[in-house]
Design a protein around this motif. Structure first.
Motif, PDB file in Angstrom:
ATOM      1  N   ARG A 380       0.830  -1.220   0.000  1.00  0.00           N
ATOM      2  CA  ARG A 380       0.000   0.000   0.000  1.00  0.00           C
ATOM      3  C   ARG A 380       0.857   1.260   0.000  1.00  0.00           C
ATOM      4  N   ASP A 381       1.992   1.174   0.687  1.00  0.00           N
ATOM      5  CA  ASP A 381       2.905   2.327   0.684  1.00  0.00           C
ATOM      6  C   ASP A 381       3.346   2.658  -0.737  1.00  0.00           C
ATOM      7  N   GLU A 382       3.297   1.654  -1.625  1.00  0.00           N
ATOM      8  CA  GLU A 382       3.660   1.875  -3.029  1.00  0.00           C
ATOM      9  C   GLU A 382       2.434   2.201  -3.880  1.00  0.00           C
ATOM     10  N   GLY A 383       1.285   2.433  -3.224  1.00  0.00           N
ATOM     11  CA  GLY A 383       0.079   2.821  -3.948  1.00  0.00           C
ATOM     12  C   GLY A 383      -0.688   1.656  -4.548  1.00  0.00           C
ATOM     13  N   ILE A 384      -0.383   0.442  -4.127  1.00  0.00           N
ATOM     14  CA  ILE A 384      -1.082  -0.734  -4.664  1.00  0.00           C
ATOM     15  C   ILE A 384      -2.246  -1.095  -3.743  1.00  0.00           C
ATOM     16  N   SER A 385      -3.441  -1.260  -4.333  1.00  0.00           N
ATOM     17  CA  SER A 385      -4.598  -1.625  -3.528  1.00  0.00           C
ATOM     18  C   SER A 385      -4.476  -3.073  -3.078  1.00  0.00           C
ATOM     19  N   VAL A 386      -4.681  -3.293  -1.799  1.00  0.00           N
ATOM     20  CA  VAL A 386      -4.560  -4.641  -1.253  1.00  0.00           C
ATOM     21  C   VAL A 386      -5.796  -4.984  -0.447  1.00  0.00           C
ATOM     22  N   ASP A 387      -6.334  -6.154  -0.714  1.00  0.00           N
ATOM     23  CA  ASP A 387      -7.401  -6.662   0.127  1.00  0.00           C
ATOM     24  C   ASP A 387      -6.873  -7.919   0.807  1.00  0.00           C
ATOM     25  N   LEU A 388      -7.358  -8.192   2.004  1.00  0.00           N
ATOM     26  CA  LEU A 388      -7.082  -9.500   2.596  1.00  0.00           C
ATOM     27  C   LEU A 388      -8.271  -9.882   3.434  1.00  0.00           C
TER      28      LEU A 388
ATOM     29  N   LYS B  31     -11.646   8.277  -0.950  1.00  0.00           N
ATOM     30  CA  LYS B  31     -11.925   7.159  -1.869  1.00  0.00           C
ATOM     31  C   LYS B  31     -10.656   6.381  -2.203  1.00  0.00           C
ATOM     32  N   ASN B  32      -9.570   7.113  -2.474  1.00  0.00           N
ATOM     33  CA  ASN B  32      -8.323   6.441  -2.824  1.00  0.00           C
ATOM     34  C   ASN B  32      -7.812   5.564  -1.689  1.00  0.00           C
ATOM     35  N   ILE B  33      -7.896   6.068  -0.472  1.00  0.00           N
ATOM     36  CA  ILE B  33      -7.387   5.286   0.660  1.00  0.00           C
ATOM     37  C   ILE B  33      -8.298   4.088   0.940  1.00  0.00           C
ATOM     38  N   PHE B  34      -9.600   4.284   0.849  1.00  0.00           N
ATOM     39  CA  PHE B  34     -10.509   3.148   1.054  1.00  0.00           C
ATOM     40  C   PHE B  34     -10.230   2.061   0.015  1.00  0.00           C
ATOM     41  N   ASP B  35      -9.996   2.499  -1.211  1.00  0.00           N
ATOM     42  CA  ASP B  35      -9.677   1.567  -2.284  1.00  0.00           C
ATOM     43  C   ASP B  35      -8.365   0.836  -1.993  1.00  0.00           C
ATOM     44  N   LEU B  36      -7.395   1.583  -1.494  1.00  0.00           N
ATOM     45  CA  LEU B  36      -6.089   1.011  -1.155  1.00  0.00           C
ATOM     46  C   LEU B  36      -6.231  -0.124  -0.146  1.00  0.00           C
ATOM     47  N   VAL B 148     -17.310   3.436   6.739  1.00  0.00           N
ATOM     48  CA  VAL B 148     -16.583   2.267   6.247  1.00  0.00           C
ATOM     49  C   VAL B 148     -16.945   1.105   7.159  1.00  0.00           C
ATOM     50  N   ASP B 149     -17.348  -0.007   6.600  1.00  0.00           N
ATOM     51  CA  ASP B 149     -17.725  -1.162   7.422  1.00  0.00           C
ATOM     52  C   ASP B 149     -17.203  -2.474   6.857  1.00  0.00           C
ATOM     53  N   TYR B 150     -16.910  -3.386   7.779  1.00  0.00           N
ATOM     54  CA  TYR B 150     -16.722  -4.796   7.485  1.00  0.00           C
ATOM     55  C   TYR B 150     -17.997  -5.516   7.953  1.00  0.00           C
ATOM     56  N   ILE B 151     -18.602  -6.297   7.086  1.00  0.00           N
ATOM     57  CA  ILE B 151     -19.787  -7.052   7.510  1.00  0.00           C
ATOM     58  C   ILE B 151     -19.494  -8.543   7.452  1.00  0.00           C
ATOM     59  N   GLY B 152     -19.913  -9.253   8.512  1.00  0.00           N
ATOM     60  CA  GLY B 152     -19.795 -10.705   8.496  1.00  0.00           C
ATOM     61  C   GLY B 152     -18.441 -11.216   8.950  1.00  0.00           C
ATOM     62  N   THR B 153     -17.817 -10.523   9.871  1.00  0.00           N
ATOM     63  CA  THR B 153     -16.527 -11.004  10.380  1.00  0.00           C
ATOM     64  C   THR B 153     -16.324 -10.579  11.826  1.00  0.00           C
ATOM     65  N   ASN B 154     -15.664 -11.470  12.589  1.00  0.00           N
ATOM     66  CA  ASN B 154     -15.331 -11.184  13.982  1.00  0.00           C
ATOM     67  C   ASN B 154     -13.841 -10.986  14.181  1.00  0.00           C
ATOM     68  N   SER B 155     -13.083 -11.039  13.085  1.00  0.00           N
ATOM     69  CA  SER B 155     -11.628 -11.088  13.212  1.00  0.00           C
ATOM     70  C   SER B 155     -11.015  -9.777  13.695  1.00  0.00           C
ATOM     71  N   ILE B 156     -10.015  -9.906  14.539  1.00  0.00           N
ATOM     72  CA  ILE B 156      -9.288  -8.755  15.075  1.00  0.00           C
ATOM     73  C   ILE B 156      -8.445  -8.074  13.985  1.00  0.00           C
ATOM     74  N   ASP B 164      -4.510   1.133  10.692  1.00  0.00           N
ATOM     75  CA  ASP B 164      -3.605   1.527   9.600  1.00  0.00           C
ATOM     76  C   ASP B 164      -4.288   2.480   8.628  1.00  0.00           C
ATOM     77  N   LEU B 165      -5.527   2.149   8.297  1.00  0.00           N
ATOM     78  CA  LEU B 165      -6.278   2.972   7.362  1.00  0.00           C
ATOM     79  C   LEU B 165      -6.405   4.405   7.883  1.00  0.00           C
ATOM     80  N   VAL B 166      -6.742   4.529   9.163  1.00  0.00           N
ATOM     81  CA  VAL B 166      -6.934   5.857   9.754  1.00  0.00           C
ATOM     82  C   VAL B 166      -5.634   6.672   9.690  1.00  0.00           C
ATOM     83  N   TYR B 167      -4.522   6.048  10.058  1.00  0.00           N
ATOM     84  CA  TYR B 167      -3.257   6.792  10.031  1.00  0.00           C
ATOM     85  C   TYR B 167      -2.852   7.157   8.600  1.00  0.00           C
ATOM     86  N   THR B 168      -3.041   6.220   7.662  1.00  0.00           N
ATOM     87  CA  THR B 168      -2.705   6.500   6.260  1.00  0.00           C
ATOM     88  C   THR B 168      -3.540   7.667   5.741  1.00  0.00           C
TER      89      THR B 168
END
Lengths: 452, 452
Positions: A380-388, B31-36, B148-156, B164-168
């Motif tokens: 992500r630091d390189e601007g690549i969208s990542v999902d996991l 939008k760009n960060i959410f996409d990232l 922004v939401d995650y639905i259907g997960t309990n994972s930490i 990370d998203l907030v700081y980015t």
């Protein structure tokens, strides 16, 4: 809480991720091109005072305005007698309504902000509007409009610029084979005048507007049915039968309407435009229903698709008269943005594929999720969208998730992979996979992005 | 047409070009960060059926919902008797209403699209909402929300990613000095439990939520006023008095609430998160009013500005219960996007300056306008935004137009300039001017763009 069967309000739509991808792609192109041509964005509120809206759209239009019930004690100004007069009651219990188009709010905005804006004012506006229409295929109660206007100018440079803007825009959208049709209401008035039909001008325009749909033969029959005399019918149909280049057309019409001053003014305006930008087709059968157009009118259609008009507009004498502000002539163009969304949806342009540059970080076991988080940050630091995927899912299900979410690449993370910095990097589009280090994957993704 | 004094509906705003520039700049970054981070955009309609909305926001919230008057004959289901019962009449004459937040529409969307979406579903949504609130400084009846939401997960992993998203995101917005505060409702429940206050849990949360504003001393007084016994008061205030690192805090609280299973679960969750991402500050005095949060809760504030919370959110057990869909736990974060717009407006970040790369093509005489059109096309083909004034204005007025529209460069076109391909190119920011060919100007503009 009561359980509720989930449903959409009649005539409204949800836009899921795939749909939003197309819509945002198109809207971004619109914005970029409008910006390229020096137009600036404004937004007006969804809610307007009822006085601002009514009286602008005709009786039929006024009925389609969504009114908002006054908040709090909405009946405080009414009594039981008002019940017998629903119109009276309506105005007492609802003093606001939803935006019906973007033109009236623009007029209100310009009237209220005369001091702040500079004339000519060049604005664009892309926002939803609401109409209490009967929903049907392709017609919704909430839909987007996209308007571009010049306010406070009579210059033919506007038309010249609008033509360029339209071609630049559709080129960028890869919608080729379009035809920019242009006419001038003054010429239509000239035609009416020389045929002694000035009083029937609006009726004539409505008929002319139909030529496109019903053809010239039926148009002729309509004129006869309406009791136009045979000499007039002959003279009018001759005009619409005339074929030729723009120059031939303009020379022809100049002779036909030579006894009408208004008509000659229209001819002069088109000639002046031809001098600076002749990238359009003169079409005398273009009338455009809206009566507030007073000079240039235009419409753009795709020659390839029968999806109808892609955009249209024209010149008006005074936008803000209704709000007491004089001398604000202008010219506007309205894009059928919902149609354009549909057109591009059908085309399935690969550019529109979501997640073009996205990686799903998959793990062989969820205990590698912390490692995935570290790798995700690097990418992500390189601007690549990542999902996991946050949860413990089998690899197969993770790949299914990638497919369902149009994620084109998967990078697989396991113990050996982490130790050796060599990850399986798989294209979901063609199934091919290679073993790559993180840096190699980063440069692959970057080169894809720069090739866009 | 009647003349109407132009006015805005109460509590609504127009956004002119300068304002829109900031808003779109911010929204694009979001939008760009959410996409990232692999989140995808959805949009839901502005209008929802009334049943979907009411019952979710409490009685006070329900009163603030803007209802839409039924279209057509809105009284057809009512008679004069309904007049005596305004609530009954209301439900008969208005069956739809405006979106009040983005959470309930998300729940409806997920319930209706179970088959189409993949779980975990990661969505973001940036749209206006409407509330019939009394307008006041900074509070409007129409404003944007950004969820922004995650639905259907309990994972930490979700918490780890959100941090990370907030700081980015705030880094990109150049809002530094933020503090990500985290707590867990289970710990708060544990605190209540070990003090025999489980039945007073909601009341206790409301009080704890105030600590931030009123301070610990007044909080203690409030507890006493509410008749909590002195041992309880001492034990509770001790918790909020505790200072230390995250590890010290979590070890401290673990001992305090060791007799509460729920409390221990909360501790375990925070420890698990600390293992993968400890970039947050534990704050036991964070309670967050909304009762549907069940586990992690968090809030982000700027240490520099006292503009209040920039974003906040938490975990919930079931989003879609109200619509009959079970087992949809999730975690959401809501950004105070209107506050962030204001914050950046105040900062006057030069990046936000409109038209950073825009040229006004000025002419010494309007007869050069056709030449300007040709030059404009050349520049725009290179991606440079160009404005030109369509009307015959003196050069001085053209320069004024450039200033008023934040256009940083002016290129002056006259006969000699065209013949010699040497144009005066003036910076409106520092007044400096040079003589340049078109190609030279293009490369200057391009180098400015690549330096952005």
């Amino acid at each position: 809480m009561n359980k509720v069967k989930p449903s959409l309000a009649k005539g409204t739509r949800d836009f899921g991720p795939e749909e939003m991808e197309i819509r945002e792609y198109v809207i971004n192109i619109f914005k970029n091109i409008f910006d390229l041509f020096g137009f600036r964005s404004i937004q007006t509120p969804s809610i307007e005072n009822i006085d601002t809206l009514t009286g602008n759209y005709g009786d039929e239009g006024d009925k389609l305005i969504f009114r908002i019930l006054n908040s709090g004690d909405f009946l405080k100004k009414s009594d039981e007698n008002d019940f017998k007069e629903s119109l009276k009651l309506k105005s007492k219990i609802s003093s606001k309504a939803l935006r019906y188009d973007l033109t009236v709010p623009l007029a209100r905005f310009v009237s209220m902000n005369q001091e702040k804006i500079s004339i000519p004012f060049k604005r664009y506006q892309i926002q939803p509007v609401w109409r209490a229409d009967r929903p049907q295929k392709g017609r919704f109660r909430e839909f987007y409009q996209c308007d571009v206007d010049y306010i406070g100018t009579n210059s033919i440079v506007c038309e010249a610029e609008i033509i360029d803007l339209v071609y630049t825009l559709f080129d960028k959208l890869k919608i080729y084979d379009i035809d920019f049709k242009l006419n001038n209401r003054k010429i239509l008035q000239g035609i009416a005048e020389v045929n002694g039909l000035s009083d029937n001008f609006n009726e004539l325009c409505v008929l002319i507007d139909k030529i496109d749909k019903i053809g010239l033969e039926k148009f002729e029959k309509e004129l006869i049915r309406k009791d136009y005399n045979s000499k007039t019918v002959k003279s009018i149909t001759e005009i619409f039968n005339f074929n030729g280049s723009n120059l031939e057309k303009i020379n022809f019409i100049e002779k036909v309407i030579s006894s009408s001053q208004l008509g000659k003014d229209g001819v002069k305006e088109i000639k002046k435009l031809m001098d600076v930008n002749d990238n359009f087709t003169i079409d005398f059968s273009l009338a455009r229903g809206l009566s507030y157009y007073t000079s240039s009118i235009f419409e753009v259609k795709s020659n390839k698709s029968n999806i109808g008009s892609l955009c249209g507009g024209g010149r008006y004498d005074n936008l803000t008269e209704n709000f007491g502000l004089k001398d604000m002539p202008g010219i506007g163009i309205s894009f059928g943005i919902e149609r354009i969304f549909e057109l591009l949806k059908e085309k399935k342009d690969p550019v529109l594929q979501d997640g073009k540059n996205k990686i799903l970080l998959s793990y062989l076991d969820s205990r590698y999720l912390p490692n995935c988080l570290v790798i995700a940050k690097k990418l992500r630091d390189e601007g690549i969208s990542v999902d996991l995927i946050s949860d413990n899912l089998k690899l197969k299900k993770q790949l299914k998730y990638a497919n369902k979410n149009n994620i084109p690449f998967v990078m697989i993370v396991g113990e050996d992979e982490i130790k050796s910095n060599s990850f399986t990097f798989k294209s979901m589009e063609n199934g091919k996979q290679v073993k790559n280090s993180i840096d190699e994957i980063i440069s692959t993704m970057k080169s894809l992005k720069s090739n866009e």
